[in-house]
Write an enzyme that holds these catalytic residues in place. Structure first.
Site, PDB file in Angstrom:
ATOM      1  N   ASN A   2      -4.884 -10.529  -3.715  1.00  0.00           N
ATOM      2  CA  ASN A   2      -5.080 -10.449  -2.647  1.00  0.00           C
ATOM      3  C   ASN A   2      -4.905  -9.074  -1.942  1.00  0.00           C
ATOM      4  O   ASN A   2      -5.334  -8.921  -0.951  1.00  0.00           O
ATOM      5  CB  ASN A   2      -4.603 -11.521  -1.925  1.00  0.00           C
ATOM      6  N   ASP A  17       0.558  -1.277   0.005  1.00  0.00           N
ATOM      7  CA  ASP A  17       0.200  -0.136  -0.192  1.00  0.00           C
ATOM      8  C   ASP A  17       0.986   1.323  -0.402  1.00  0.00           C
ATOM      9  O   ASP A  17       0.418   1.927   0.501  1.00  0.00           O
ATOM     10  CB  ASP A  17      -0.866  -0.073   1.211  1.00  0.00           C
ATOM     11  N   PRO A  50     -10.058  -1.071   8.007  1.00  0.00           N
ATOM     12  CA  PRO A  50      -9.088  -0.170   8.455  1.00  0.00           C
ATOM     13  C   PRO A  50      -7.303  -1.072   8.381  1.00  0.00           C
ATOM     14  O   PRO A  50      -7.333  -1.294   9.264  1.00  0.00           O
ATOM     15  CB  PRO A  50      -9.241   0.727   9.945  1.00  0.00           C
ATOM     16  N   HIS A  82      -4.509  -2.288  -6.072  1.00  0.00           N
ATOM     17  CA  HIS A  82      -3.465  -0.558  -5.963  1.00  0.00           C
ATOM     18  C   HIS A  82      -4.878  -0.532  -5.832  1.00  0.00           C
ATOM     19  O   HIS A  82      -6.296  -0.550  -7.125  1.00  0.00           O
ATOM     20  CB  HIS A  82      -3.212  -1.008  -6.825  1.00  0.00           C
ATOM     21  N   THR A  89       3.573 -13.044   3.100  1.00  0.00           N
ATOM     22  CA  THR A  89       2.884 -13.668   2.093  1.00  0.00           C
ATOM     23  C   THR A  89       3.273 -15.197   1.244  1.00  0.00           C
ATOM     24  O   THR A  89       4.235 -14.675   1.974  1.00  0.00           O
ATOM     25  CB  THR A  89       2.133 -12.273   1.429  1.00  0.00           C
ATOM     26  N   GLY A 130       0.391  13.784  -4.574  1.00  0.00           N
ATOM     27  CA  GLY A 130      -1.053  13.699  -4.468  1.00  0.00           C
ATOM     28  C   GLY A 130      -1.759  12.318  -5.560  1.00  0.00           C
ATOM     29  O   GLY A 130      -0.632  11.568  -6.265  1.00  0.00           O
TER      30      GLY A 130
HETATM   31  P1  GDP Z   1      -0.485  -0.389  -3.727  1.00  0.00           P
HETATM   32  O1  GDP Z   1      -0.771  -1.661  -3.101  1.00  0.00           O
HETATM   33  O2  GDP Z   1       1.091   0.366  -3.708  1.00  0.00           O
HETATM   34  O3  GDP Z   1      -0.534   0.110  -4.818  1.00  0.00           O
HETATM   35  O4  GDP Z   1      -1.215   0.871  -2.496  1.00  0.00           O
HETATM   36  P2  GDP Z   1      -2.813   1.642  -2.585  1.00  0.00           P
HETATM   37  O5  GDP Z   1      -3.064   1.929  -4.135  1.00  0.00           O
HETATM   38  O6  GDP Z   1      -3.063   0.190  -1.299  1.00  0.00           O
HETATM   39  O7  GDP Z   1      -2.561   2.318  -1.665  1.00  0.00           O
HETATM   40  C1  GDP Z   1      -2.220   4.004  -1.655  1.00  0.00           C
HETATM   41  C2  GDP Z   1      -3.051   4.751  -2.169  1.00  0.00           C
HETATM   42  O8  GDP Z   1      -2.582   6.077  -1.705  1.00  0.00           O
HETATM   43  C3  GDP Z   1      -4.757   5.059  -3.097  1.00  0.00           C
HETATM   44  O9  GDP Z   1      -4.976   5.343  -2.446  1.00  0.00           O
HETATM   45  C4  GDP Z   1      -3.171   6.100  -4.110  1.00  0.00           C
HETATM   46  O10 GDP Z   1      -4.499   6.749  -4.444  1.00  0.00           O
HETATM   47  C5  GDP Z   1      -3.342   7.038  -3.129  1.00  0.00           C
HETATM   48  N1  GDP Z   1      -1.981   7.558  -3.604  1.00  0.00           N
HETATM   49  C6  GDP Z   1      -0.435   7.397  -3.854  1.00  0.00           C
HETATM   50  N2  GDP Z   1       0.452   8.390  -3.981  1.00  0.00           N
HETATM   51  C7  GDP Z   1      -0.758   9.251  -3.622  1.00  0.00           C
HETATM   52  C8  GDP Z   1       0.117  10.813  -3.151  1.00  0.00           C
HETATM   53  O11 GDP Z   1       1.164  10.687  -3.790  1.00  0.00           O
HETATM   54  N3  GDP Z   1      -0.116  11.275  -2.231  1.00  0.00           N
HETATM   55  C9  GDP Z   1      -1.935  11.042  -2.164  1.00  0.00           C
HETATM   56  N4  GDP Z   1      -2.318  11.748  -1.254  1.00  0.00           N
HETATM   57  N5  GDP Z   1      -2.294   9.746  -2.190  1.00  0.00           N
HETATM   58  C10 GDP Z   1      -1.632   8.787  -3.193  1.00  0.00           C
END
Ligand code: GDP
Length: 425
Positions: free
Chosen positions: A37, A12, A306, A40, A238, A416
């Site tokens: 599992n 995440d 959460p 993204h 994992t 962002g």
């Molecule tokens: P992944 O499994 O590594 O791809 O990560 P996730 O998608 O589970 O979690 C990352 C979360 O952070 C997602 O909801 C993205 O949209 C968000 N995200 C990624 N980069 C940024 C960032 O620079 N700023 C903010 N605010 N959110 C971000």
């Protein structure tokens, strides 16, 4: 050239966003391990999507998305996901599935669920997607490769019969659940065959040619170093390697072709499932960070659970980056920290009265207490900033402090969730 996008921590970290962003200039994106599992979250011109099996490059019409041999392939989930993104207006993606990928069988999901039930309080916090039973069977050599769907009926049924003897013994005696039948499983596999047939490919041969032609290839990792079965927080890991090095195996390419390893680190920590998490925080402090985190809160993309929250952990991240073989760190979700007056950063672990900066094995990790250094916050919104020099001084200090502690260059800062919200250094 092959670039890997992988996670330094517990997953995440924002790998999906970074992959989606890098995919703009890539030809091929490959998933090389894991299954459905973890998820993204990707926000782009089409909207917001949660991907579980498809690589994060599927949103472009110039990319080919590949499910490598190392993946735990859940065929109905893959095609549901394709349907979902098509319904979201995304052009039908070009997908290839390795003929050597193994399939998550319906009973893998059942066994995952029954085992978590049986373990109750001592469970691993599995998402019950069948991943652990899947990889157990793969290495016990009783898994099913996609290629076996195309074997003759007699051979396939004989194998199913052999495999379910053991499964049924467990179902009957350990879990007290209904038994499996050869015909039931065979029929399901024939449904899978119909779905997957048009996409099946000798992926390693395809990639061999692609590399020779100079194509730009991305390997997309799932989860992060802490969840690697060898180098992570075993046993709360994992079931397939989360390291860039495994990309060579799970895609079928030479290891020396992976020239760039982008390790994604989040500006604070989060984790899902059970396991050691030294810089974890609790109570209101954690609730606020969780609520403000990511884009709309730190809740699992697959389960909605959460996430556990914590401050940035330099010890874990330094180790995580080292194991990945990091050439570049992408430092993400930094904008979220703009509300804090002060930001604690975990710079060491105290174990039996001794402070270390080296990440230990799980037995020692259990005893580790975080040693914090507190940095001043920047108390402002940094979204929209495009140049590194324009970031507030305290924000740059935070980045540079962490860069020094982890010892790998932070070349990208994500401020962002959007595709173009990135600052290159
Ligand atoms: P992944 O499994 O590594 O791809 O990560 P996730 O998608 O589970 O979690 C990352 C979360 O952070 C997602 O909801 C993205 O949209 C968000 N995200 C990624 N980069 C940024 C960032 O620079 N700023 C903010 N605010 N959110 C971000």
């Amino acid at each position: 050239m092959v670039t890997a996008v992988v996670g330094a921590n517990w997953g995440d970290e924002g790998k999906g966003k970074i992959t989606d962003m890098l995919a703009e200039k890539a030809d091929i994106i490959i998933r090389f391990q894991g299954g459905a599992n973890a998820g993204h979250t990707i926000i782009n011109d089409y909207g917001k999507f949660a991907l579980h099996t498809l690589p994060s490059g599927v949103f472009y019409d110039h990319t080919t998305s590949i499910i490598g041999n190392g993946v735990a392939l859940d065929i109905p989930k893959l095609f549901n996901e394709v349907k979902q993104i098509e319904e979201g207006g995304v052009p039908t993606p070009k997908i290839l599935v390795s003929d050597r990928a193994q399939m998550v069988m319906p009973y893998h999901v059942l066994f995952d669920t029954y085992e978590e039930e049986r373990l109750a309080g001592a469970s691993f916090g599995s998402t019950k997607s069948g991943i652990a039973p899947f990889y157990s069977d793969k290495y016990a050599k009783i898994g099913f490769q996609v290629s076996e769907l195309f074997d003759d009926e007699k051979s396939l049924k004989e194998k199913i019969e052999r495999v379910i003897v053991q499964k049924n013994a467990l179902l009957e005696n350990l879990y007290h659940k209904p038994l499996l039948t050869v015909d039931g499983i065979y029929e399901t596999l024939m449904e899978y065959k119909e779905m997957v047939e048009p996409f099946v490919c000798d992926v390693s041969a395809y990639l061999y040619d692609a590399i020779k032609e100079g194509k730009s290839i991305l390997l997309e990792g799932q989860l992060g170093s802490m969840k690697d079965p060898d180098h992570g927080i075993y046993p709360m890991v994992t079931s397939s390697s989360t390291l860039a090095g495994y990309g060579a195996i799970g895609a079928g390419i030479p290891p020396y072709e992976i020239k760039k390893i982008v390790t994604v680190c989040k500006a604070y920590s989060s984790a899902v499932g059970a396991g050691e998490f030294v810089s974890e925080i609790f109570g209101d402090e954690a609730d606020e960070l969780r609520r403000r985190g990511g884009d709309g809160g730190e809740f699992g993309a697959t389960t909605g659970r959460p996430r556990r929250m914590g401050w940035f952990d330099c010890v874990a991240s330094k180790y995580g980056c080292r194991l990945q073989g990091t050439t570049d760190v992408a430092f993400t979700v930094l904008d979220v920290l703009g509300y804090l007056d002060e930001i604690p950063v975990c710079v060491g672990y105290e174990i039996d009265g001794v402070v270390t900066k080296d990440f230990p094995t799980t037995t020692k990790l259990k005893k580790a207490k975080p040693v914090y250094e507190v940095l001043p916050g920047w108390k402002s919104e940094i979204r929209g900033i495009t140049k590194y020099e324009d970031l507030p001084e305290n924000c740059r200090n935070y980045i540079e402090f962490i860069e020094k502690e982890i010892g790998f260059p932070i070349t990208m800062v994500s401020n962002g969730p959007g595709r173009h919200e990135i600052i290159y250094r």
